[in-house]
Scaffold this motif. Structure first.
Motif, PDB file in Angstrom:
ATOM      1  N   ALA A 308     123.281  -3.189  48.503  1.00  0.00           N
ATOM      2  CA  ALA A 308     122.101  -3.748  49.625  1.00  0.00           C
ATOM      3  C   ALA A 308     122.597  -5.019  50.049  1.00  0.00           C
ATOM      4  O   ALA A 308     122.876  -5.187  51.284  1.00  0.00           O
ATOM      5  CB  ALA A 308     120.837  -3.781  49.160  1.00  0.00           C
ATOM      6  N   GLN A 311     125.895  -4.950  52.282  1.00  0.00           N
ATOM      7  CA  GLN A 311     125.731  -4.126  53.390  1.00  0.00           C
ATOM      8  C   GLN A 311     124.821  -4.859  54.478  1.00  0.00           C
ATOM      9  O   GLN A 311     124.342  -4.333  55.525  1.00  0.00           O
ATOM     10  CB  GLN A 311     125.199  -2.897  53.129  1.00  0.00           C
ATOM     11  N   ARG A 313     121.799  -5.454  54.104  1.00  0.00           N
ATOM     12  CA  ARG A 313     120.445  -4.714  54.191  1.00  0.00           C
ATOM     13  C   ARG A 313     119.525  -5.508  53.079  1.00  0.00           C
ATOM     14  O   ARG A 313     119.867  -6.027  52.171  1.00  0.00           O
ATOM     15  CB  ARG A 313     120.530  -3.210  53.640  1.00  0.00           C
ATOM     16  N   ARG A 314     118.181  -6.023  53.749  1.00  0.00           N
ATOM     17  CA  ARG A 314     117.357  -7.087  53.056  1.00  0.00           C
ATOM     18  C   ARG A 314     116.562  -6.352  51.761  1.00  0.00           C
ATOM     19  O   ARG A 314     115.941  -5.373  52.171  1.00  0.00           O
ATOM     20  CB  ARG A 314     116.564  -7.628  53.970  1.00  0.00           C
ATOM     21  N   ASP A 372     114.322  -3.877  54.596  1.00  0.00           N
ATOM     22  CA  ASP A 372     114.998  -2.281  54.421  1.00  0.00           C
ATOM     23  C   ASP A 372     114.353  -1.823  53.185  1.00  0.00           C
ATOM     24  O   ASP A 372     114.161  -0.602  53.121  1.00  0.00           O
ATOM     25  CB  ASP A 372     116.693  -2.432  54.408  1.00  0.00           C
TER      26      ASP A 372
END
Length: 409
Positions: A308, A311, A313-314, A372
């Motif tokens: 994650a 990418q 993405r949090r 996310d």
């Protein structure tokens, strides 16, 4: 090397159940001023006694050091308060409890359970070692003594307040380093014809569901019905019934009475003992292999967080339970992969998780940031928290549960 000995039967502890390395005390939340200071880590090396089969963590830290000032307040979990309410209703009916009765709870916390008996006009006594938590119970009208339970304190409390029709010990039997002395205290508190009930996470479910994050320094032993019965017998208490509960990932509620009033145990006792035997928990060999399952949980969670992060993405956390601190420290997770967690308890907000130093914010921070993914650390409250966080899906966010296996929901 000094060999630890079993706290139940005094045999040498030479068999390892699982070794999780080093970790700080799971409820030792830090202030900002403490972040640059030293922090003590202790071993999380769990053994199994080859003689009596008690799975246990040596008392690396005393109960007084952990529980005299405590950060856990039971009433912040609505589902746990509801669970306590259902129990109180059932016990009041089954035992015909009234104004001439007495219910004593050991490790009574903030009065989350006894307040249900107070509302029914049943006299109560809470026995709580953490003065800061006991003060909250007293403010709610729950009579509470600040004491650690042992043989002497149990006898003293019984002399001062009388022996109880019902003695409750929820999620404390695993938390006492002096298991024999604590059991003697329970026996001293209950009437000769009274009832003792205990709730604790079931070792069988811990193994089956890979719940290794429930291992931390305040959990001194990890109990099966077999070993709980052996421990209770040291105080002259006999198991008469048992229920399997969904709480804490799978718990037992054990009913015990003084041996002279016990009679024959229910058929449910045999059913649970047979299930433990079938799983191999009546011999040392059946406890082996847990470390491999732990390694899989760790690998899957770290891989997910790193993926994650790569990418952009949090991922943020939900909850700051003791079990979460075992998980995060064992996995080596820090704020680069989990920038913060949130918790409903104002006693934790504004502080930092021990070891990892991940900050703790109020729950509203999640709504402001719209991450996310939300990693749910108190996975044992999955139903309750899934309802609280249902709106996360409105912005496309998803919930992540690390135990028993990684699941993105």
């Amino acid at each position: 090397m000094v060999i630890a000995t079993c706290r139940l039967c005094a045999a040498d502890l030479t068999e390892t159940f699982v070794d999780l390395g080093m970790s700080p005390l799971c409820e030792s939340y830090l202030t900002a001023a403490q972040l640059d200071g030293p922090e003590t880590f202790y071993p999380l090396h769990v053994r199994i006694c080859s003689a009596c089969l008690l799975v246990q963590l040596p008392a690396y830290v005393s109960g007084e050091a952990i529980f005299s000032d405590y950060a856990y307040f039971s009433s912040y979990s609505r589902s746990w308060v509801a669970h306590a309410g259902r129990y109180a209703e059932a016990m009041a009916a089954d035992l015909a409890l009234g104004p001439d009765s007495l219910v004593t709870e050991v490790a009574s916390n903030d009065g989350y359970l006894l307040r249900h008996f107070v509302a029914r006009g049943v006299p109560v006594l809470g026995v709580e070692p953490a003065a800061n938590v006991a003060a909250v119970a007293r403010a709610r009208g729950v009579r509470t003594e600040v004491r650690f339970l042992g043989a002497d304190s149990g006898a003293d409390l019984a002399e001062r307040y009388g022996r109880a029709d019902l003695v409750v010990a929820n999620n404390v039997y695993a938390h006492v380093p002096d298991l024999v002395g604590f059991t003697a205290g329970l026996a001293a508190l209950v009437k000769p014809t009274g009832l003792v009930t205990l709730e604790f996470p079931h070792l069988l479910r811990l193994i089956e569901r890979h719940q290794y994050d429930t291992i931390y320094h305040e959990h001194y032993q990890y109990l099966s019905l077999l070993t709980a019965g052996r421990a209770l017998a040291t105080g002259g208490l006999a198991v008469v019934d048992v229920e399997e509960l969904p709480t804490h990932g799978g718990s037992l509620r054990v009913y015990a009475r003084p041996e002279s009033a016990a009679g024959e145990p229910s058929s449910r006792v045999k059913t649970v003992l047979d299930a433990e035997r079938d799983r191999g928990l009546h011999e040392v060999a059946g406890h082996r292999g847990f470390a491999a399952a732990v390694a899989t949980v760790k690998r899957d969670l770290v891989d997910f967080l790193q993926s994650a992060h790569g990418q952009d993405r949090r991922v943020v956390g939900y909850g700051a339970p003791g079990k979460g601190n075992t998980l995060l420290n064992h996995c080596g997770i820090r704020s680069d992969l989990l920038p913060y967690t949130v918790d409903r308890s104002p006693h934790k907000q504004g502080r930092f998780l021990p070891g990892t130093h991940i900050p703790i914010h109020p729950p509203e921070q999640i709504d402001r940031d719209r991450p996310d993914f939300v990693l749910v650390l108190p996975w044992n409250l999955r139903t309750e928290i899934s309802e609280q966080l249902g709106h996360v899906r409105d912005w496309g966010g998803r919930l992540v549960f690390p135990i028993p296996r990684l699941e993105v929901a």
